[in-house]
Design a protein around this motif. Structure first.
Motif, PDB file in Angstrom:
ATOM      1  N   GLY A   1       0.760  -1.134   0.036  1.00  0.00           N
ATOM      2  CA  GLY A   1       0.049   0.051   0.042  1.00  0.00           C
ATOM      3  C   GLY A   1       1.062   1.259  -0.072  1.00  0.00           C
ATOM      4  N   PRO A   2       0.153   2.500  -0.318  1.00  0.00           N
ATOM      5  CA  PRO A   2       1.030   3.837  -0.209  1.00  0.00           C
ATOM      6  C   PRO A   2       1.947   3.913   1.090  1.00  0.00           C
ATOM      7  N   PHE A   3       1.532   3.600   2.056  1.00  0.00           N
ATOM      8  CA  PHE A   3       2.436   3.969   3.471  1.00  0.00           C
ATOM      9  C   PHE A   3       3.393   3.030   3.581  1.00  0.00           C
ATOM     10  N   LEU A   4       3.474   1.683   3.207  1.00  0.00           N
ATOM     11  CA  LEU A   4       4.542   0.755   3.332  1.00  0.00           C
ATOM     12  C   LEU A   4       5.480   1.037   1.981  1.00  0.00           C
ATOM     13  N   SER A   5       4.874   1.307   1.028  1.00  0.00           N
ATOM     14  CA  SER A   5       5.755   1.646  -0.518  1.00  0.00           C
ATOM     15  C   SER A   5       6.694   2.708   0.057  1.00  0.00           C
ATOM     16  N   LEU A   6       6.163   4.023   0.601  1.00  0.00           N
ATOM     17  CA  LEU A   6       6.749   5.213   0.917  1.00  0.00           C
ATOM     18  C   LEU A   6       8.056   4.671   1.886  1.00  0.00           C
ATOM     19  N   MET A   7       7.828   3.921   2.629  1.00  0.00           N
ATOM     20  CA  MET A   7       9.132   3.335   3.713  1.00  0.00           C
ATOM     21  C   MET A   7      10.209   2.688   2.811  1.00  0.00           C
ATOM     22  N   ILE A   8       9.347   1.734   1.942  1.00  0.00           N
ATOM     23  CA  ILE A   8      10.600   0.936   1.189  1.00  0.00           C
ATOM     24  C   ILE A   8      11.158   1.664   0.189  1.00  0.00           C
ATOM     25  N   ASN A   9      10.477   2.702  -0.251  1.00  0.00           N
ATOM     26  CA  ASN A   9      11.182   3.681  -1.559  1.00  0.00           C
ATOM     27  C   ASN A   9      12.099   4.686  -0.621  1.00  0.00           C
ATOM     28  N   PHE A  10      11.886   4.983   0.417  1.00  0.00           N
ATOM     29  CA  PHE A  10      12.787   5.845   1.057  1.00  0.00           C
ATOM     30  C   PHE A  10      13.924   4.954   1.521  1.00  0.00           C
ATOM     31  N   GLY A  11      13.676   4.115   2.082  1.00  0.00           N
ATOM     32  CA  GLY A  11      14.996   3.121   2.443  1.00  0.00           C
ATOM     33  C   GLY A  11      15.908   2.743   1.463  1.00  0.00           C
ATOM     34  N   CYS A  12      15.173   2.253   0.540  1.00  0.00           N
ATOM     35  CA  CYS A  12      15.999   1.517  -0.657  1.00  0.00           C
ATOM     36  C   CYS A  12      16.722   2.635  -1.313  1.00  0.00           C
ATOM     37  N   ILE A  13      16.039   3.829  -1.588  1.00  0.00           N
ATOM     38  CA  ILE A  13      16.515   4.916  -2.381  1.00  0.00           C
ATOM     39  C   ILE A  13      17.819   5.385  -1.745  1.00  0.00           C
ATOM     40  N   LEU A  14      17.709   5.516  -0.249  1.00  0.00           N
ATOM     41  CA  LEU A  14      18.812   6.244   0.676  1.00  0.00           C
ATOM     42  C   LEU A  14      19.903   5.236   0.599  1.00  0.00           C
ATOM     43  N   LEU A  15      19.676   3.937   0.709  1.00  0.00           N
ATOM     44  CA  LEU A  15      20.638   2.861   0.704  1.00  0.00           C
ATOM     45  C   LEU A  15      21.530   2.925  -0.753  1.00  0.00           C
ATOM     46  N   MET A  16      21.079   2.973  -1.717  1.00  0.00           N
ATOM     47  CA  MET A  16      21.489   3.150  -3.119  1.00  0.00           C
ATOM     48  C   MET A  16      22.352   4.667  -3.175  1.00  0.00           C
ATOM     49  N   MET A  17      21.830   5.520  -2.738  1.00  0.00           N
ATOM     50  CA  MET A  17      22.453   6.936  -2.761  1.00  0.00           C
ATOM     51  C   MET A  17      23.841   6.740  -1.833  1.00  0.00           C
TER      52      MET A  17
END
Length: 353
Positions: free
Chosen positions: A108-124
């Motif tokens: 859902g939107p809220f879990l996707s928000l957390m996944i996106n943030f964590g994964c994008i920050l890790l890759m950055m």
């Protein structure tokens, strides 16, 4: 400069070489090599993606695009750390690309928000320590494309195999070209140097927060083709303010002009030639050194695919809306984030904490 060396130049390098040629004969030679390089690159990319699609399925043609981007970029760019540690970073990034986009489409939107943030920050953190390399434009573009062209079931299993092959080839190419590079930093240092006082860290955070929140908003309002908004935001949120302002001013008009040109081509060309509009866009990008013109011609390829899903009016409207939304959101979010960060740092400095 040899023929092979000229083939290695980017658009800006080739155009500068042509412009600074001392005589007409040299100018014609450099121009001919430049034109040959553009068509050679386009032919190779098309052949590669077609072959990749035949091997892993048409639904996974986008993986061929991401695979090719990674190999072409990381043949030259590195991570600024020991080569063996860089390869580990690449493997982790490919693991994120393999699973995170699928998970965000299932959640859902809220879990996707957390996944996106964590994964994008890790890759950055792993791939963008040296901000001048602009590795984020390749890594995050791949992430957003895989998220936007999601698959499930059998095609997803094929996607995992395709990404595993991409990881292997990219790592082999990276090792071959960077094995002699010497750096004092290792993987651990990427995390040790992650600190809110660092300009680089704040840029990494603004990218992770900016992209994850714009995708969250797009998910809440059910905005189709939200990856375009994410790509637009990512494209303009650069570490340097002047570059960011230039990107915003160039991207929005570029996409509007590109959309209008696409409409003209769509109406004036016979239907059997529609498939070649995307190829025309690829040629245009190959000849474009300026970001604004790249935005114009990138629109052709994006709309060529979207027209089949949304029709011509729907695809054009979505392209323009998503890019205006993404570019302006990236600019505003970047300003608000840095103002808030500076206020917090000043407050902490005054209190001694």
């Amino acid at each position: 400069m040899t023929f092979y060396q000229e083939l290695q130049l980017n658009q800006s390098g080739s155009k500068s070489l042509i412009k600074n040629s001392s005589d007409r004969r040299q100018k014609l030679r450099h121009t001919a090599i430049y034109i040959f390089k553009v068509f050679l690159t386009l032919a190779f990319c098309m052949t590669f993606v077609i072959a990749f699609s035949a091997l892993f399925g048409q639904e996974n043609s986008i993986v061929g695009v991401v695979f090719l981007l990674f190999v072409m970029v990381f043949r030259f760019a590195d991570f600024g750390i020991h080569t063996s540690h860089s390869i580990l970073c690449l493997l982790i990034i490919f693991a994120v690309l393999a699973f995170a986009p699928r998970l965000t489409n299932m959640a859902g939107p809220f879990l996707s928000l957390m996944i996106n943030f964590g994964c994008i920050l890790l890759m950055m953190i792993l791939g963008c320590h040296n901000v001048l390399m602009s590795n984020h434009s390749t890594i995050l573009l791949g992430y957003l494309l895989l998220q936007g062209y999601d698959v499930s079931g059998g095609p997803y299993r094929q996607r995992l195999a395709a990404l595993a092959l991409g990881a292997l080839v990219t790592c082999l190419v990276f090792y071959h070209t960077h094995r002699k590079a010497s750096y004092k930093r290792g993987l651990k240092d990427l995390f040790l140097e992650f600190h809110p006082d660092s300009t680089r860290t704040r840029w990494q955070l603004v990218i992770a927060l900016g992209i994850s929140t714009i995708l969250f908003i797009a998910d809440l309002i059910h905005l189709p083709r939200s990856m375009w908004a994410g790509i637009a935001a990512m494209s303009v949120m650069l570490p340097f303010k002047d570059d960011m302002k230039y990107r915003v001013k160039a991207r929005i008009p570029g996409n509007i002009i590109g959309s209008l040109l696409f409409i003209l081509l769509y109406f004036f060309l016979p239907p059997q030639l529609y498939a070649y509009i995307g190829i025309l866009g690829g040629i245009g990008v190959g000849f474009s050194a300026a970001y604004g013109w790249q935005s114009v011609f990138n629109t052709f390829g994006a709309l060529s695919i979207a027209v089949g899903l949304f029709g011509l009016p729907g695809a054009v409207i979505l392209r323009i809306i998503n890019n205006i939304f993404g570019a302006l959101y990236g600019l505003i979010f970047h300003k608000l984030f840095h103002k808030s960060a500076e206020t917090l740092l000043l407050r902490n400095g005054k209190t001694g904490t």
